[in-house]
Write an enzyme that holds these catalytic residues in place. Sequence first.
Site, mmCIF file in Angstrom:
data_model
loop_
_atom_site.group_PDB
_atom_site.id
_atom_site.type_symbol
_atom_site.label_atom_id
_atom_site.label_comp_id
_atom_site.label_asym_id
_atom_site.label_seq_id
_atom_site.Cartn_x
_atom_site.Cartn_y
_atom_site.Cartn_z
ATOM 1 N N GLU A 1 0.819 -1.228 0.000
ATOM 2 C CA GLU A 1 0.000 0.000 0.000
ATOM 3 C C GLU A 1 0.850 1.275 0.000
ATOM 4 O O GLU A 1 0.899 2.013 0.989
ATOM 5 C CB GLU A 1 -0.960 -0.006 1.199
ATOM 6 C CG GLU A 1 -1.986 -1.113 1.129
ATOM 7 C CD GLU A 1 -3.075 -1.008 2.201
ATOM 8 O OE1 GLU A 1 -2.856 -0.306 3.195
ATOM 9 O OE2 GLU A 1 -4.136 -1.627 2.014
ATOM 10 N N GLU B 1 -6.258 -8.152 -0.323
ATOM 11 C CA GLU B 1 -6.665 -8.194 1.089
ATOM 12 C C GLU B 1 -8.147 -7.843 1.157
ATOM 13 O O GLU B 1 -8.621 -6.998 0.401
ATOM 14 C CB GLU B 1 -5.923 -7.139 1.921
ATOM 15 C CG GLU B 1 -4.447 -7.368 2.067
ATOM 16 C CD GLU B 1 -3.772 -6.273 2.904
ATOM 17 O OE1 GLU B 1 -4.475 -5.495 3.583
ATOM 18 O OE2 GLU B 1 -2.543 -6.203 2.856
HETATM 19 C C1 GAL Z 1 -4.277 -2.822 5.153
HETATM 20 C C2 GAL Z 1 -2.817 -3.250 5.310
HETATM 21 C C3 GAL Z 1 -2.702 -4.478 6.186
HETATM 22 C C4 GAL Z 1 -3.541 -4.312 7.422
HETATM 23 C C5 GAL Z 1 -4.969 -4.015 7.050
HETATM 24 C C6 GAL Z 1 -5.909 -3.849 8.211
HETATM 25 O O1 GAL Z 1 -4.378 -1.516 4.733
HETATM 26 O O2 GAL Z 1 -2.252 -3.512 4.059
HETATM 27 O O3 GAL Z 1 -1.342 -4.679 6.514
HETATM 28 O O4 GAL Z 1 -3.005 -3.281 8.188
HETATM 29 O O5 GAL Z 1 -4.993 -2.810 6.328
HETATM 30 O O6 GAL Z 1 -7.218 -3.544 7.771
#
Ligand code: GAL
Length: 649
Positions: free
Chosen positions: A141, A290
């Site tokens: 990110e 994710e």
């Molecule tokens: C994302 C990040 C992850 C984790 C997640 C929590 O933005 O890439 O490492 O922090 O958020 O929602």
Amino acid sequence: MLGAAWYPEQWPEARWEADLALMEAAHINFVRVSEFAWSTMEPKEGDYQLDWLEHAVRLAEKHHIAVVLGTPSAAPPAWLTQRYPETMRTKEDGRKDEHGNRQQFDWSNAKYRELAGKMAAKMAERFGHDKNVIGWQIDNEYANESYGESTRTQFQDWLKAKYKTLDSLNAKWTTAYWSETYQDWSQIPIAERYGNPGLLLNWKQFVSDTWRSYQKVQLDAIRAHAEPRQIITTNMMGWFDAYDHYTVSQDLDFASWDDYVGSGQLDFVRNGATHDLTRGLLRKNFWVMETQPGFVNWHANNNALDKGEVRAMAWHAIGHGSEAVEYWQWRSALNGQEQYHGVLVGADGTPVPLYYEVKQLGAEFEKAAPVLAGTTVKSEVAVLQDYNSRWAINWQRHNRAFDPVTALVSYYGPLRALARSVDVVADTAPLSGYKLVVAPALNLLTPTAVKNLEAYVRGGGHLVLGQRSGMKDEDNSLYPQRQPGPLADMLGARVEQWYALETAIPVEGDWGAGTSTMWAEQIGVKSSETKVLARYGKSNGWLDGQPAAVTRKVGKGSITYIGAGLDEATMRNAAKWMLDESGLKPVMPEVPADVEVSVREGDGKRVVILENFGEKKTITLPQAMTDVLSGTSTSSVTLDQYGVAVLRY
Ligand code: GAL
């Protein structure tokens, strides 16, 4: 594919097998690992420790779980920032960031790039031929810039390479304004929010190019050692606009994004647009790298998605062309900043209730994967998205409520509900394959985009421009012609004046009687071939009775300008009109609005995916189809709330 973000470095090795067995039982077939594990992979400078990672990869393989390796550059270790303080970023207020969180590095710093590149190379030397490693994620990110002196010098050099002479830069930015004129490149500051619009735009473009070159160091390091079957991405963040995603994604093998609802329930229209945005980056299938297992930890109220909603959300991603859905994260770390975040396995190592829903999803993915293989989303409608335009509007919204993404979604929603597939692409993307191209709020028109749009219309395409389009040139200067600038002649009309609105005002015409909110543009018709489609009703006097939307046929194509911000019902009618004009027919028009319909096709297959976000209902299909999940043939499906159907015909 179904995946989980797994952090073996946070647990004793003796536990790994139990985790992987639980994953395998849930049909999870890939893990993403190591993206924050720098301090474990290089505990001292030059002391590369990758054996533990190799053990994790081998153990995953034993459980039929493939691996995506993350390079750890989003989380520099303490020794690094201590020894090389110049690699720490300078925050906007001029203070240095500190160790203890993540993303505290300076993306423009040569030493940091070198150290991150070395780490990527070491990983690729070790795993670039590993059969169980299927891909790579660079960093995590991209988000934070740095505002220090050395970055400023790089920015000045970047400007010099672009504008060649200060006279040219001064002229293009109209720096005579407020005595901004530069006599030396070293005088040019960094401006992030408020400043000369040309300066602001160029800084963002510099930021984007710098992320690209930052990423390139690691890409080259990996590609030098890895087999090309190992595909490379970085996980992006939907509509996040700190950099131009088209610039950064062009060197990647595939695009991916992190899909978080945050608070509330899934808004499938806006989220669908975000999937399509990501698919549009490289104009092919993408991954959800994710997503939330139920809930997050970073919102004001981190409510859980309803039972069934996580599964529906996963199928929603597949419907839009995702190839994978990965849950962040597998198990709660005992300590660290995200203890409350949703997981599939608790800190105690046993499944949480959601695990079983994901397990069902995993079984379904396994069944559907062969059917979905080789399919993608094919669209005849494109919505144009442009970072320059979004930045330009956001710096000077004029009406604070005017959000360019919301403007885009206001067109996207009704068009998608009719066409069932829409591409979201750049204004420089090839357009001739589309019957309809809609550009909401395309504020800034570069010469390349102008050529692309003109050629599209002259080639028989139907172009619709929304509010605020065609106002600025590539330096974020006002065009010396009224909107839509270089396209005004083709339209045979121009925007005489724009007005920020306090209240909704009436609009009436071919799309019925409705309202315009937030913004209204008074259009002046200049050609007898240009037809008025809608007019404003009584409002501020200036707009009363004036054209609000116009269209003109150009050969077999057409160009339309909509100066009103239409309410939902009127926009639906306008969308129907757009489809009609372009010779497109609605797909499965009888399906209720709270059911999402997606179509994937390819390899001689057509797959329809339905998710019901409303009450239980029965949907009659236009023809008999095979229910991929049950294997039966059917001509109707009954779906509970959050019910899903995957149908082949
Ligand atoms: C994302 C990040 C992850 C984790 C997640 C929590 O933005 O890439 O490492 O922090 O958020 O929602």
